[in-house]
Write an enzyme that holds these catalytic residues in place. Structure first.
Site, PDB file in Angstrom:
ATOM      1  N   HIS A 179      -3.486   1.167   6.346  1.00  0.00           N
ATOM      2  CA  HIS A 179      -1.652   1.008   6.023  1.00  0.00           C
ATOM      3  C   HIS A 179      -1.175  -0.231   7.569  1.00  0.00           C
ATOM      4  O   HIS A 179      -1.381   0.388   8.770  1.00  0.00           O
ATOM      5  CB  HIS A 179      -2.000   2.467   6.537  1.00  0.00           C
ATOM      6  CG  HIS A 179       0.028   2.849   6.840  1.00  0.00           C
ATOM      7  ND1 HIS A 179       0.293   3.217   7.670  1.00  0.00           N
ATOM      8  CD2 HIS A 179       0.697   2.431   5.765  1.00  0.00           C
ATOM      9  CE1 HIS A 179       2.072   3.321   7.234  1.00  0.00           C
ATOM     10  NE2 HIS A 179       2.404   3.079   6.230  1.00  0.00           N
ATOM     11  N   ASN A 180      -0.059  -0.410   7.046  1.00  0.00           N
ATOM     12  CA  ASN A 180       0.770  -0.866   8.233  1.00  0.00           C
ATOM     13  C   ASN A 180      -0.434  -2.102   9.199  1.00  0.00           C
ATOM     14  O   ASN A 180      -0.291  -1.464  10.423  1.00  0.00           O
ATOM     15  CB  ASN A 180       1.216  -0.108   8.854  1.00  0.00           C
ATOM     16  CG  ASN A 180       2.798   0.499   8.129  1.00  0.00           C
ATOM     17  OD1 ASN A 180       3.045  -0.542   6.863  1.00  0.00           O
ATOM     18  ND2 ASN A 180       3.109   1.428   8.814  1.00  0.00           N
ATOM     19  N   GLU A 209      -2.545  -3.789   4.855  1.00  0.00           N
ATOM     20  CA  GLU A 209      -1.124  -4.550   4.171  1.00  0.00           C
ATOM     21  C   GLU A 209      -0.254  -4.423   5.122  1.00  0.00           C
ATOM     22  O   GLU A 209      -0.861  -5.182   6.748  1.00  0.00           O
ATOM     23  CB  GLU A 209      -0.189  -2.644   4.863  1.00  0.00           C
ATOM     24  CG  GLU A 209       0.856  -2.795   4.338  1.00  0.00           C
ATOM     25  CD  GLU A 209       1.248  -1.404   4.569  1.00  0.00           C
ATOM     26  OE1 GLU A 209       2.390  -1.248   3.148  1.00  0.00           O
ATOM     27  OE2 GLU A 209       0.392  -1.102   4.892  1.00  0.00           O
ATOM     28  N   ASP A 211       3.620  -5.901   5.594  1.00  0.00           N
ATOM     29  CA  ASP A 211       5.309  -5.429   5.717  1.00  0.00           C
ATOM     30  C   ASP A 211       5.628  -6.926   5.687  1.00  0.00           C
ATOM     31  O   ASP A 211       5.951  -7.011   6.585  1.00  0.00           O
ATOM     32  CB  ASP A 211       5.560  -3.896   6.457  1.00  0.00           C
ATOM     33  CG  ASP A 211       4.722  -3.236   5.696  1.00  0.00           C
ATOM     34  OD1 ASP A 211       4.466  -3.092   4.563  1.00  0.00           O
ATOM     35  OD2 ASP A 211       5.479  -2.085   6.960  1.00  0.00           O
ATOM     36  N   HIS A 228       7.498  -3.864  10.881  1.00  0.00           N
ATOM     37  CA  HIS A 228       7.733  -2.437  10.442  1.00  0.00           C
ATOM     38  C   HIS A 228       9.141  -2.051  10.480  1.00  0.00           C
ATOM     39  O   HIS A 228       9.676  -2.124  11.585  1.00  0.00           O
ATOM     40  CB  HIS A 228       7.340  -0.378  10.845  1.00  0.00           C
ATOM     41  CG  HIS A 228       7.110  -0.207  10.442  1.00  0.00           C
ATOM     42  ND1 HIS A 228       6.869   1.441  10.613  1.00  0.00           N
ATOM     43  CD2 HIS A 228       7.084   0.036   8.842  1.00  0.00           C
ATOM     44  CE1 HIS A 228       7.105   2.533  10.072  1.00  0.00           C
ATOM     45  NE2 HIS A 228       6.974   1.395   9.022  1.00  0.00           N
ATOM     46  N   GLU A 263       4.424  -5.374   1.244  1.00  0.00           N
ATOM     47  CA  GLU A 263       5.746  -4.880   0.523  1.00  0.00           C
ATOM     48  C   GLU A 263       7.131  -5.518   1.161  1.00  0.00           C
ATOM     49  O   GLU A 263       6.401  -5.838   1.647  1.00  0.00           O
ATOM     50  CB  GLU A 263       5.889  -3.158   1.617  1.00  0.00           C
ATOM     51  CG  GLU A 263       6.831  -2.526   1.356  1.00  0.00           C
ATOM     52  CD  GLU A 263       6.958  -1.226   1.899  1.00  0.00           C
ATOM     53  OE1 GLU A 263       7.765  -1.271   2.849  1.00  0.00           O
ATOM     54  OE2 GLU A 263       5.728  -0.886   2.290  1.00  0.00           O
TER      55      GLU A 263
END
Length: 652
Positions: A179-180, A209, A211, A228, A263
């Site tokens: 995640h991230n 991931e 973003d 983020h 994302e």
């Protein structure tokens, strides 16, 4: 040569405390035994002599020699002829140890003789006779085997990579996921780094991931960036990450598919650049699904080997006449982002509203809303997994297999409490699901992955920058199948009928006997000798709705990380656990050193083992550092344990 003062430094480094007078006395006595005069003792011991001396210190300090207890318990202290047992035959070893204690019924006497041959070829400290009976081994050789990797508690057959298991639909696997991935620390103020992608890949992660947001322009060229959003974290270029992945694949062309979880917050011009960068940098390494392929089952990891797969948005791209639409796709989205935020996009593709850092720190979230988003067809064509909003499982399972859902950890718990885990598990047999930490975990802590795994979720994303217990459990889960990042889900999760009937409670008994070569915290060379103890935890899922963790601690071993012992007799404490979901449950052994009064206990090493991969009997446990490696001072760190597994029969 090493004199007594240098040997004292060695003992301090390997975590064994001996007072100066005691060490001097033992050193002089040993020197005389091996025939060294005063001058030779003052000069020091050779490497071989030093090894023998350390071995003697260890043996002489034991009040009860652990291997003696095991040896006598298994084979008997006295043989049938009335003499003390000094060796054991291959047949006795097979019947009383391998079959009766270890439960390995597939081993033959020929296998045992091969093992004995290898043990006889090894250099063991005690001087071996010139002529040896290779059909027998002595106590030292038996102890060597007990502590070896060949006797590891983790089933070696399950640990090895098996290419025969890689031809199922990708939905049938647990996949190591982060995640991230770009963050080096917390979710609000830490740096973003391309290096974190490489770190995750080498730890075994196969779903990364990104973003992605609008960045600056290089002349007229847009520069998509990864960070983020709405926080004070730093930004890195999207292009740099893709180049990093290309380098990894160049060095590891046989890697099973790398899934990039996008994302996407970008406007159309930046999305087009993303598509160009993916095609230009990755080339043939990018998997581009055809529209026709989306109407069949998902490809297998073997089909996608060495390729990069995109998870993002791929709404229906075919026009009425069967051709791809070339114009911008506008579609309705009601899916939550990974941060429990709905990022509102206006008609021109720019940001309309945002979440402040203050609200992120307070864990505040926006309600899920239906909004209109725009998607570049150039980027959509490259995407395999279409992440969409969830309404109910009956509707979801009717979607194409490339449709998938993402849920926060709180939604996972809520779904299971509402008795929806069974329908979810059936959905996950043919479709993909991803779970991620709650937005309130601003410190980048991790959630317990057990509940998500128990529903068959493939992509259980964790913060790889935080080596806490959940990440260590994740390391143990994906140690199976050669740490290739893909583990075939248990058959219970792939049955179309009521798979809960296959869950038979099992009693696990664990006894921690001793340790070997335990380093100082973080592998430090200097510092006080450690006071190690072992934290024994079992992670399980009860009633298909609640993840549990039961913990027990051993006593503390004083001033001894070299060969700590946690038992004094064969009736020493056993830790017992009733396991409900054996297919998913995990055993976690963590070694800590006791801190000073008022101080914090420090982590040393650990090992996490799926219960389905746990071998019973007297077993060695290979220990790992917080980075999931066994290098440097952790090379020989291990525990000796005894485990028993038996099904619990309930009366009707």
């Amino acid at each position: 040569a090493l004199n007594v003062n240098e040997i004292r430094k060695v003992l301090e480094r390997i975590n064994f405390h001996v007072t100066k007078p005691d060490l001097d006395k033992q050193y002089q006595r040993f020197g005389k035994i091996i025939g060294l005069d005063r001058m030779q003792r003052r000069k020091g011991l050779t490497f071989e002599q030093c090894c023998t001396f350390l071995h003697k210190i260890k043996r002489d300090s034991w009040m009860v020699k652990p291997v003696n207890i095991i040896w006598n318990d298994l084979f008997g202290e006295i043989m049938n002829n009335g003499k003390q047992r000094m060796t054991v035959s291959d047949k006795t070893f097979l019947e009383k140890f391998v079959y009766a204690k270890q439960g390995e019924t597939n081993v033959t006497v020929e296998n045992v003789r091969d093992l004995f041959k290898r043990l006889h070829e090894m250099e063991i400290t005690k001087q071996q006779p010139a002529k040896q009976d290779v059909t027998r081994i002595d106590k030292n050789q038996f102890e060597t085997y007990l502590k070896s990797q060949e006797n590891d508690a983790f089933d070696r057959r399950r640990e090895r990579f098996d290419g025969r298991l890689m031809n199922r639909s990708i939905s049938e696997y647990w996949i190591n996921s982060s995640h991230n991935t770009y963050l080096t620390g917390d979710q609000l103020t830490s740096h973003s780094s391309v290096e974190m992608y490489m770190n995750a890949l080498y730890r075994g992660c196969r779903c990364l991931e990104l973003d992605i947001w609008d960045g600056d322009h290089d002349g007229s060229r847009p520069i998509p960036v990864v960070w983020h959003g709405h926080t004070m974290t730093s930004k890195i270029k999207f292009r740099d990450i893709i180049q990093c992945l290309k380098v990894f694949l160049n060095f590891h062309p046989e890697t099973y598919p790398l899934i990039l979880s996008f994302e996407n917050h970008c406007s159309i011009p930046f999305q087009k650049i993303m598509a160009k960068d993916l095609i230009n940098i990755l080339g043939d390494l990018l998997y581009v699904p055809s529209e026709v392929s989306l109407f069949s089952k998902l490809p297998s990891p073997e089909d996608l080997r060495g390729l990069v797969v995109i998870k993002g948005r791929r709404p229906d791209l075919l026009s009425a006449d069967g051709f791809f639409m070339d114009s911008v796709v506008e579609f309705e989205s009601d899916e939550e982002s990974d941060d429990d935020e709905s990022d509102l996009i206006s008609n021109n593709g720019t940001e309309k509203t945002s979440i402040s850092v203050a609200s992120a720190m307070s864990g505040a979230t926006k309600s899920q809303k239906k909004i209109m988003k725009k998607l570049s067809p150039e980027l959509a064509r490259l995407t395999l997994f279409h992440s969409c909003g969830f309404k109910n499982w009956d509707l979801s399972i009717q979607n194409g297999t490339h449709y998938m859902h993402s849920f926060s950890e709180s939604k996972v718990k809520k779904m299971c409490r509402q008795s929806k885990s069974r329908k979810w598990a059936i959905y996950n047999q043919t479709h993909m699901s991803r779970t991620y930490p709650a937005g309130s975990r601003t410190g980048s802590s991790n959630y317990n992955p057990m509940l998500a795994w128990s529903t068959g979720c493939q992509l259980v994303a964790l913060n790889f920058q935080t080596p806490d217990a959940p990440l260590k459990i994740n390391d143990g889960r994906f140690r199976e199948n050669g740490n290739c990042g893909y583990v075939l889900k248990p058959s219970a999760l792939m049955m179309m009928h009521d798979f809960s009937r296959t869950k038979i409670p099992t009693k696990l008994s664990v006894r921690i006997l001793s340790g070997s070569c335990l380093p100082k915290p973080r592998g430090q060379r200097t510092g006080d000798c450690t006071y190690p103890y072992v934290k024994v935890s079992v992670y399980d899922v009860k009633n298909e709705e609640k993840d549990t963790c039961e913990v027990h601690n051993t006593p503390v071993s004083q001033n001894n990380g070299y060969f700590p012992i946690w038992h004094n007799a064969m009736d020493s404490r056993r830790f017992s656990f009733i396991i409900e979901n054996v297919a998913v449950a995990m055993l976690h052994l963590e070694v800590y050193t006791k801190g000073d009064i008022g101080g914090k206990d420090e982590f040393i090493s650990h090992s996490a083992i799926p219960i389905s991969c746990l071998r019973q009997g007297y077993r060695s446990v290979q220990l790992f550092d917080s980075n999931n490696t066994r290098s440097g001072p952790f090379d020989f760190a291990s525990l000796l344990i005894e485990t028993k597994l038996r099904q619990v029969v309930t009366e009707i």
